[in-house]
Design a protein around this motif. Structure first.
Motif, PDB file in Angstrom:
ATOM      1  N   UNK A   1      -4.560 -12.053 -25.480  1.00  0.00           N
ATOM      2  CA  UNK A   1      -5.259 -13.270 -25.900  1.00  0.00           C
ATOM      3  C   UNK A   1      -5.339 -13.326 -27.429  1.00  0.00           C
ATOM      4  N   UNK A   2      -5.675 -12.186 -28.044  1.00  0.00           N
ATOM      5  CA  UNK A   2      -5.755 -12.126 -29.504  1.00  0.00           C
ATOM      6  C   UNK A   2      -4.428 -12.492 -30.146  1.00  0.00           C
ATOM      7  N   UNK A   3      -3.347 -12.008 -29.549  1.00  0.00           N
ATOM      8  CA  UNK A   3      -2.007 -12.265 -30.099  1.00  0.00           C
ATOM      9  C   UNK A   3      -1.669 -13.757 -30.023  1.00  0.00           C
ATOM     10  N   UNK A   4      -1.966 -14.341 -28.855  1.00  0.00           N
ATOM     11  CA  UNK A   4      -1.670 -15.776 -28.677  1.00  0.00           C
ATOM     12  C   UNK A   4      -2.491 -16.618 -29.654  1.00  0.00           C
ATOM     13  N   UNK A   5      -3.767 -16.275 -29.792  1.00  0.00           N
ATOM     14  CA  UNK A   5      -4.629 -17.040 -30.706  1.00  0.00           C
ATOM     15  C   UNK A   5      -4.104 -16.935 -32.131  1.00  0.00           C
ATOM     16  N   UNK A   6      -3.737 -15.719 -32.512  1.00  0.00           N
ATOM     17  CA  UNK A   6      -3.293 -15.497 -33.893  1.00  0.00           C
ATOM     18  C   UNK A   6      -2.023 -16.289 -34.197  1.00  0.00           C
ATOM     19  N   UNK A   7      -1.089 -16.262 -33.246  1.00  0.00           N
ATOM     20  CA  UNK A   7       0.166 -17.005 -33.442  1.00  0.00           C
ATOM     21  C   UNK A   7      -0.111 -18.490 -33.669  1.00  0.00           C
ATOM     22  N   UNK A   8      -0.992 -19.025 -32.807  1.00  0.00           N
ATOM     23  CA  UNK A   8      -1.293 -20.450 -32.907  1.00  0.00           C
ATOM     24  C   UNK A   8      -2.034 -20.749 -34.208  1.00  0.00           C
TER      25      UNK A   8
ATOM     26  N   UNK B   1     -10.594  -9.833 -35.405  1.00  0.00           N
ATOM     27  CA  UNK B   1      -9.765  -8.771 -34.851  1.00  0.00           C
ATOM     28  C   UNK B   1      -9.584  -9.012 -33.351  1.00  0.00           C
ATOM     29  N   UNK B   2      -8.361  -8.828 -32.853  1.00  0.00           N
ATOM     30  CA  UNK B   2      -8.104  -8.989 -31.418  1.00  0.00           C
ATOM     31  C   UNK B   2      -8.466 -10.392 -30.962  1.00  0.00           C
ATOM     32  N   UNK B   3      -9.200 -10.470 -29.854  1.00  0.00           N
ATOM     33  CA  UNK B   3      -9.596 -11.778 -29.326  1.00  0.00           C
ATOM     34  C   UNK B   3     -10.919 -12.250 -29.918  1.00  0.00           C
ATOM     35  N   UNK B   4     -11.401 -11.536 -30.947  1.00  0.00           N
ATOM     36  CA  UNK B   4     -12.589 -11.969 -31.704  1.00  0.00           C
ATOM     37  C   UNK B   4     -12.059 -12.627 -32.972  1.00  0.00           C
TER      38      UNK B   4
ATOM     39  N   UNK C   1     -19.101  -7.341 -30.964  1.00  0.00           N
ATOM     40  CA  UNK C   1     -17.700  -6.899 -31.083  1.00  0.00           C
ATOM     41  C   UNK C   1     -17.266  -5.978 -29.946  1.00  0.00           C
ATOM     42  N   UNK C   2     -18.232  -5.525 -29.131  1.00  0.00           N
ATOM     43  CA  UNK C   2     -17.907  -4.547 -28.091  1.00  0.00           C
ATOM     44  C   UNK C   2     -17.451  -5.164 -26.787  1.00  0.00           C
ATOM     45  N   UNK C   3     -17.411  -4.324 -25.763  1.00  0.00           N
ATOM     46  CA  UNK C   3     -17.019  -4.710 -24.410  1.00  0.00           C
ATOM     47  C   UNK C   3     -15.663  -5.427 -24.394  1.00  0.00           C
ATOM     48  N   UNK C   4     -14.711  -4.829 -25.125  1.00  0.00           N
ATOM     49  CA  UNK C   4     -13.320  -5.256 -25.011  1.00  0.00           C
ATOM     50  C   UNK C   4     -12.897  -6.413 -25.888  1.00  0.00           C
ATOM     51  N   UNK C   5     -13.831  -7.036 -26.567  1.00  0.00           N
ATOM     52  CA  UNK C   5     -13.528  -8.285 -27.286  1.00  0.00           C
ATOM     53  C   UNK C   5     -12.372  -8.144 -28.275  1.00  0.00           C
ATOM     54  N   UNK C   6     -12.316  -6.992 -28.967  1.00  0.00           N
ATOM     55  CA  UNK C   6     -11.283  -6.848 -30.005  1.00  0.00           C
ATOM     56  C   UNK C   6     -10.005  -6.180 -29.494  1.00  0.00           C
ATOM     57  N   UNK C   7      -9.943  -5.923 -28.195  1.00  0.00           N
ATOM     58  CA  UNK C   7      -8.747  -5.277 -27.641  1.00  0.00           C
ATOM     59  C   UNK C   7      -8.957  -3.792 -27.392  1.00  0.00           C
ATOM     60  N   UNK C   8     -10.036  -3.243 -27.933  1.00  0.00           N
ATOM     61  CA  UNK C   8     -10.481  -1.889 -27.567  1.00  0.00           C
ATOM     62  C   UNK C   8     -11.877  -2.056 -27.003  1.00  0.00           C
ATOM     63  N   UNK C   9     -12.330  -1.074 -26.211  1.00  0.00           N
ATOM     64  CA  UNK C   9     -13.645  -1.249 -25.587  1.00  0.00           C
ATOM     65  C   UNK C   9     -14.710  -1.471 -26.655  1.00  0.00           C
ATOM     66  N   UNK C  10     -14.634  -0.678 -27.741  1.00  0.00           N
ATOM     67  CA  UNK C  10     -15.565  -0.849 -28.856  1.00  0.00           C
ATOM     68  C   UNK C  10     -14.754  -1.003 -30.142  1.00  0.00           C
ATOM     69  N   UNK C  11     -15.145  -1.979 -30.963  1.00  0.00           N
ATOM     70  CA  UNK C  11     -14.343  -2.319 -32.142  1.00  0.00           C
ATOM     71  C   UNK C  11     -14.216  -1.140 -33.112  1.00  0.00           C
TER      72      UNK C  11
END
Ligand SMILES: Cc1ncc(COP(=O)(O)O)c(C=O)c1O
Length: 421
Positions: A323-330, A347-350, A239-249
């Motif tokens: 990216x998370x926002x676009x995925x969620x919309x779709x 969460x986010x792009x995860x 979940x870390x390294x930016x995946x969820x939109x924050x550096x750490x989830x």
């Protein structure tokens, strides 16, 4: 050097010489990969929504990472940090201590794999607290070594046939089904809190099905831990390294863990992991008690320093949020369109799609497998996850272009239509 073997020849060699236990989810033999695209040995290109299982957040062969590795390889590839240390490891330690949550003095330890980081976090927590027990969760995944396999929740394929397991690992339900208030009950029925060194949790569960607990969950869990002298360890390996939109989830819950484990996208594919945490905890262990021959490998440390620069220069946290926002919309659109889609997870792009079937909304694991294979045929690599194997998860490089994303989503949409009949 170009690979002269075709996929069939490589498949035959593999079947003859590679352990069957080390399986692959596709038979795509890679020739090269760049950004969010993988090219196979036949020259066919695939959009990559798997990112080597959450490792390629900065994209495949990012020029800055390649340059750092090349430069380091020309200088030296190994001296062993335990014999002759070097600057990249200590500079990286400083950076990780700075970017991990918590405005208190921290220290870092480097090892090689995610499992090794989790093992070391447990060793450190036990040493510091002088307590033996570890609490983990249902649907957890922490690795494949004896201890981390024990900590992992899913039986097949991870645990089946590999027992006996390590002692003093206790498991409780995760997330909103049974909240952390039940931990008090757990202390009565399963383990005395005074025997517990640490609670180890993935802020957003990865292999277990992209499960994000509700707001307030980790704050409450953290408080119970601290009221009982138990360390809280956030396993941020997936979940870390930016995946969820924050550096750490875990930052989404505004919790500052005592220890954090980091791996995967930290070094863009080079084997590097870290335990980062409170200075007094990280320093408790006697000199020589931690480490390993390849720990803090110089090539991997240079790659990780490049990754952190890329995060700043290319504003990857913002890219992850977009990216998370676009995925969620779709995904929300697909939820109305395809009855096979249950929950949208993560969460986010995860982000993941739960596939279900029938009136009882049973896990549609076969359909998830079929979808992954249909997508591969059409030029998209996707992964499944979840205790029942029915979650389609997206771990695309955060630098994926709009065009590549659109191409990948179009394939996924066609695949959903196909498996929906
Ligand atoms: C949350 C989490 N912890 C630990 C691990 C184990 O990491 P590794 O495969 O590098 O040992 C993984 C790998 O998927 C993971 O997702």
């Amino acid at each position: 050097m170009p690979d002269n073997f075709n996929a069939e020849q490589l498949g035959n060699l593999r079947n003859t010489y590679v352990s069957a236990g080390h399986a692959s989810s596709t038979n795509l033999y890679v020739e090269s990969a760049r950004g969010a695209v993988i090219r196979d040995v036949a020259g066919r290109e695939y959009i990559d929504f798997a990112g080597g299982i959450a490792v390629m957040n900065v994209g495949h062969s990012h020029p800055k990472v390649v340059a750092a590795i090349r430069d380091q390889a020309e200088k030296f590839t190994h001296t062993c940090f335990m014999v002759n240390p070097y600057g990249s490891a200590v500079r990286l330690a400083e950076k990780l201590c700075r970017i991990t949550p918590g405005d208190f003095p921290k220290k870092a330890l480097f090892v090689n794999s995610g499992a090794e980081a989790v093992e070391n976090a447990v060793k450190i927590a036990r040493y510091y607290t002088k307590r033996p027990a570890i609490i983990v969760f249902e649907n957890a995944y922490h690795g494949r070594t004896l201890l981390t396999m024990t900590m992992t929740s899913r039986v097949k394929p991870y645990k089946f046939g590999f027992g006996p397991f390590a002692p003093e690992v206790y498991r409780m339900p995760f997330g909103d089904v049974i909240g952390p208030e039940k931990l008090k009950d757990f202390f009565i029925k399963h383990v005395n809190p005074e025997a517990v060194a640490a609670v180890v949790a993935e802020p957003v569960q990865g292999e277990g099905g992209f499960i994000a607990p509700p707001p307030g969950y980790f704050q409450e869990l953290f408080k119970i831990c601290h009221d009982n002298g138990i360390l809280f360890v956030a396993d941020e390996i997936q979940s870390g390294m930016g995946r969820t939109g924050k550096m750490f989830a875990i930052e989404h819950w505004e919790v500052e863990p005592d220890l954090i484990t980091v791996a995967k996208s930290l070094a863009a594919g080079l084997p590097l992991s870290a335990v980062v945490g409170r200075q007094e905890i990280m320093d408790a262990v006697h000199p020589g008690g931690l480490g390993g021959t390849y720990s803090a490998n110089p090539l991997a440390c240079r790659a990780a320093l490049a990754v952190l620069e890329i995060f700043e220069e290319e504003d990857l946290l913002k890219k992850a949020q977009a990216l998370g926002k676009k995925l969620k919309e779709r995904f929300e659109k697909w939820q109305d369109q395809f009855s096979i889609i249950g929950e949208i997870r993560g969460l986010g792009a995860m982000l993941g799609l739960e596939l279900i079937k029938g009136a009882d909304k049973a896990p549609a694991a076969d359909e998830a497998k079929q979808l992954a294979s249909v997508c591969l045929e059409k030029g998209l690599v996707i992964l499944t996850c979840g205790s029942y194997g029915n979650i389609i998860r997206i771990l695309a490089p955060l630098i994926i272009s709009d065009e590549q994303l659109e191409k990948g989503l179009a394939i996924l949409e066609q695949g959903l239509a196909q498996i929906s009949g």
